[in-house]
Design an enzyme around this catalytic site. Sequence first.
Site, PDB file in Angstrom:
ATOM      1  N   GLU A  35      10.877   1.875 -24.701  1.00 39.31           N
ATOM      2  CA  GLU A  35      12.003   1.348 -23.872  1.00 39.31           C
ATOM      3  C   GLU A  35      10.646   0.544 -22.941  1.00 39.31           C
ATOM      4  O   GLU A  35      10.026   1.770 -21.771  1.00 39.31           O
ATOM      5  CB  GLU A  35      13.341   1.533 -24.068  1.00 39.31           C
ATOM      6  CG  GLU A  35      13.820   0.883 -23.379  1.00 39.31           C
ATOM      7  CD  GLU A  35      15.443   1.040 -23.002  1.00 39.31           C
ATOM      8  OE1 GLU A  35      15.613   2.472 -23.079  1.00 39.31           O
ATOM      9  OE2 GLU A  35      16.270   0.698 -22.296  1.00 39.31           O
ATOM     10  N   ARG A 262      10.706  17.051 -28.421  1.00 37.03           N
ATOM     11  CA  ARG A 262      10.643  16.899 -27.440  1.00 37.03           C
ATOM     12  C   ARG A 262       9.287  17.718 -26.673  1.00 37.03           C
ATOM     13  O   ARG A 262       9.948  18.896 -26.676  1.00 37.03           O
ATOM     14  CB  ARG A 262      12.192  16.545 -26.343  1.00 37.03           C
ATOM     15  CG  ARG A 262      11.826  15.287 -25.572  1.00 37.03           C
ATOM     16  CD  ARG A 262      13.695  14.744 -25.194  1.00 37.03           C
ATOM     17  NE  ARG A 262      14.219  13.777 -25.629  1.00 37.03           N
ATOM     18  CZ  ARG A 262      13.087  12.820 -24.990  1.00 37.03           C
ATOM     19  NH1 ARG A 262      12.822  12.623 -23.930  1.00 37.03           N
ATOM     20  NH2 ARG A 262      13.592  11.754 -25.713  1.00 37.03           N
ATOM     21  N   LYS A 272      13.020   9.711 -18.126  1.00 39.70           N
ATOM     22  CA  LYS A 272      12.282   7.749 -17.414  1.00 39.70           C
ATOM     23  C   LYS A 272      13.364   8.083 -16.142  1.00 39.70           C
ATOM     24  O   LYS A 272      13.321   7.459 -15.025  1.00 39.70           O
ATOM     25  CB  LYS A 272      12.253   7.058 -18.223  1.00 39.70           C
ATOM     26  CG  LYS A 272      10.941   6.705 -18.433  1.00 39.70           C
ATOM     27  CD  LYS A 272      10.707   5.286 -19.313  1.00 39.70           C
ATOM     28  CE  LYS A 272      11.167   5.790 -20.528  1.00 39.70           C
ATOM     29  NZ  LYS A 272      11.183   4.655 -22.406  1.00 39.70           N
TER      30      LYS A 272
HETATM   31  P1  ATP Z   1      13.411   8.766 -21.340  1.00 34.28           P
HETATM   32  O1  ATP Z   1      14.496  10.134 -21.858  1.00 34.28           O
HETATM   33  O2  ATP Z   1      11.787   9.071 -20.845  1.00 34.28           O
HETATM   34  O3  ATP Z   1      13.242   7.240 -21.382  1.00 34.28           O
HETATM   35  P2  ATP Z   1      13.083   8.048 -23.993  1.00 34.28           P
HETATM   36  O4  ATP Z   1      13.061   8.888 -25.005  1.00 34.28           O
HETATM   37  O5  ATP Z   1      14.030   7.300 -24.008  1.00 34.28           O
HETATM   38  O6  ATP Z   1      12.978   9.013 -22.925  1.00 34.28           O
HETATM   39  P3  ATP Z   1      10.998   5.892 -25.104  1.00 34.28           P
HETATM   40  O7  ATP Z   1      10.659   4.636 -23.881  1.00 34.28           O
HETATM   41  O8  ATP Z   1      12.193   5.537 -25.911  1.00 34.28           O
HETATM   42  O9  ATP Z   1      11.752   6.927 -24.139  1.00 34.28           O
HETATM   43  O10 ATP Z   1      10.097   7.047 -25.867  1.00 34.28           O
HETATM   44  C1  ATP Z   1       9.366   7.051 -26.318  1.00 34.28           C
HETATM   45  C2  ATP Z   1       8.919   7.331 -27.652  1.00 34.28           C
HETATM   46  O11 ATP Z   1       8.173   8.493 -27.437  1.00 34.28           O
HETATM   47  C3  ATP Z   1       9.437   7.654 -28.159  1.00 34.28           C
HETATM   48  O12 ATP Z   1       9.363   8.114 -30.026  1.00 34.28           O
HETATM   49  C4  ATP Z   1      10.029   8.891 -27.919  1.00 34.28           C
HETATM   50  O13 ATP Z   1      11.041   9.772 -28.619  1.00 34.28           O
HETATM   51  C5  ATP Z   1       9.203   9.903 -27.476  1.00 34.28           C
HETATM   52  N1  ATP Z   1       9.258  10.402 -26.292  1.00 34.28           N
HETATM   53  C6  ATP Z   1       9.583  10.931 -25.460  1.00 34.28           C
HETATM   54  N2  ATP Z   1       9.955  11.293 -24.516  1.00 34.28           N
HETATM   55  C7  ATP Z   1       9.581  12.654 -25.310  1.00 34.28           C
HETATM   56  C8  ATP Z   1       8.887  13.564 -24.980  1.00 34.28           C
HETATM   57  N3  ATP Z   1       9.355  14.059 -23.717  1.00 34.28           N
HETATM   58  N4  ATP Z   1       7.953  14.326 -25.669  1.00 34.28           N
HETATM   59  C9  ATP Z   1       7.815  13.736 -26.792  1.00 34.28           C
HETATM   60  N5  ATP Z   1       7.866  12.897 -27.252  1.00 34.28           N
HETATM   61  C10 ATP Z   1       8.649  11.741 -26.447  1.00 34.28           C
HETATM   62 MG    MG Z   2      15.317   5.553 -24.210  1.00 33.62          MG
END
Ligand code: ATP
Ligand code: MG
Length: 561
Positions: A35, A262, A272
């Site tokens: 995202e 994760r 983020k």
């Molecule tokens: P954040 O909470 O940091 O915004 P998010 O999962 O909402 O994390 P996205 O931009 O949706 O962030 O993530 C893109 C991809 O990366 C998704 O498939 C997510 O599951 C994966 N991802 C995000 N954070 C992690 C992590 N700490 N370890 C492994 N994969 C991750």
């Molecule tokens: Mg997210």
Amino acid sequence: MSKEARSLNFIEHIVEEDLTMGYTQKDLRFRFPPEPNGYLHIGHASSICLNFGLGLRYNAPVNLRFDDTNPAKEEKEYVEAIKKDVKWLGFEWDTECYASDYFQQLYDWATLLIKEGKAYVDSQSSEDIANQKGTPTEPGSESPYRNRSVDENLSLFKGMKEGEFKDGEHVLRAKIDMSSSNMLMRDPVMYRILHKAHHRTNTDWCIYPMYDWTHGESDYIEQVSHSLCTLEFLPHRELYDWFLDQVVSSNKLRPKQREFARRNLSHTVVSKRKLLQLVETGVVESWDDPRMPTISGFRRRGFTPESIKNFVDTIGIAKRENVVDVSLLDFHVREHLNKIAPRVMAVLNPLKLVLTNYDEGKEEWLNAENNPEDSSAGSRKVPFSRELYIEQEDFREEANRKFFRLKLGGEVRLKNGYIIKAESCTKDDEGNITEVQCTYDPKSKSGSGTEESLRKVKGTLHWVSIPHAITAEVRLYDRLFNDPTPDGHKDKDFMDFVNQDSLKKVIGYLEPSLKDSQIGDKVQFQRLGYFNVDQDSTPEKLVFNRTVTLRDTWAKLEQKS
Ligand code: ATP
Ligand code: MG
């Protein structure tokens, strides 16, 4: 790591099994779906390496999909930063996709669901809807709007799209089962009204689809075979499948969602939202501040893509969440920089030495090997003269036998140079040592082949010649948080653990070979650590970041305490 060097991870086992169950190699397609609401962090590196790694292993395309359904939080700046980071890690995507490109298709499908009696417009407030959700052990209750007629739903939904209503006035919900044991199946919201311009579709839309409705359908549109996400989406899988059931046609591939854990890194936060808070409150200067656990922060700090990928490979893919110690990442960057970073000399906390038996005005250019780990790295010349800097920590008036550095009456070798002996020192009014007078042994020059040059003394110090030294701003970083799991405390906020001393700026005195250093250059300041030329650097004012020390100083501290 080579493809065969390790055993398959559990996701690869799933793919292998699918290949024996009717999938062909040509059916395989993956995606990385960030995202664009912030910069990528080290957790994302795991997901990137997993998805693009599968692409490489199976020679299958991998899409870069921006999951851009929330204009309140998303920006073009983030899209650009994400693309740059994925490329820097060394991966190539097949197609650059945007969920927002599917808004029309999603809308059309939603209309179809309404016609089939599987979606309805709910006109309650979000609080009322939440109150009717029930609990994991008690069923929810049905909305009074649940049984609106198809025609009324169609006309309201169209009105939502055409901007006839204010934010929050209505939502579109899927009509599934208010008593499902999976609370996500209790008539989840598919659309909400949001009068906000989107970074790509501008004001074309004022209704935006929710994650669950968007994600699986996007996978289907792109014909992604394996949609890999993190474990918190496990309970969403049932809904992912329900939404797919409504649209999948039999001659097309049906994506499957699978989950992995994760990755969390100790002494930092990987979210983020929390990283944005660090930027917005000025704890760090920017998303790419070298203290940030973002990919851009690591790049600026001096990490290499290889070191990050090796780290990710070492921790692997897991089914359970855990916290990986940040020292493992440091280990990998040291390991890589040890191979590639030229050795140079710099003094960060200077103490003046005068060699009383070295002629005034004389200079010598000594031969210095660039990298003992890499014979092709060659050598350079470093200037030597009567007045030199060493580190203050490397001299004591008196010290016990275990102090192998310089003390009065004692000898050390100056790296690439001569053996010197400390004869006396001068102090200021407060008793601080301001200068050390030494003699040097003219026959002891390194590499000269004489018996004296081979003479062993216990300590070797780095140094720079004062008249030849150039200066630079050197930024020394420490951990951003004092606690191993800053966001793992119930009673405290992660911001309470910010390390107030995570950045120290000093003036460094550098050997002159560094004069033409370019942004991104990586070197080892001998005995001090690995350093990288920061993007703030100019030919007039060089700026170096310490990437990592040579040894793990924290591990030592923690053992002591
Ligand atoms: P954040 O909470 O940091 O915004 P998010 O999962 O909402 O994390 P996205 O931009 O949706 O962030 O993530 C893109 C991809 O990366 C998704 O498939 C997510 O599951 C994966 N991802 C995000 N954070 C992690 C992590 N700490 N370890 C492994 N994969 C991750
Ligand atoms: Mg997210």
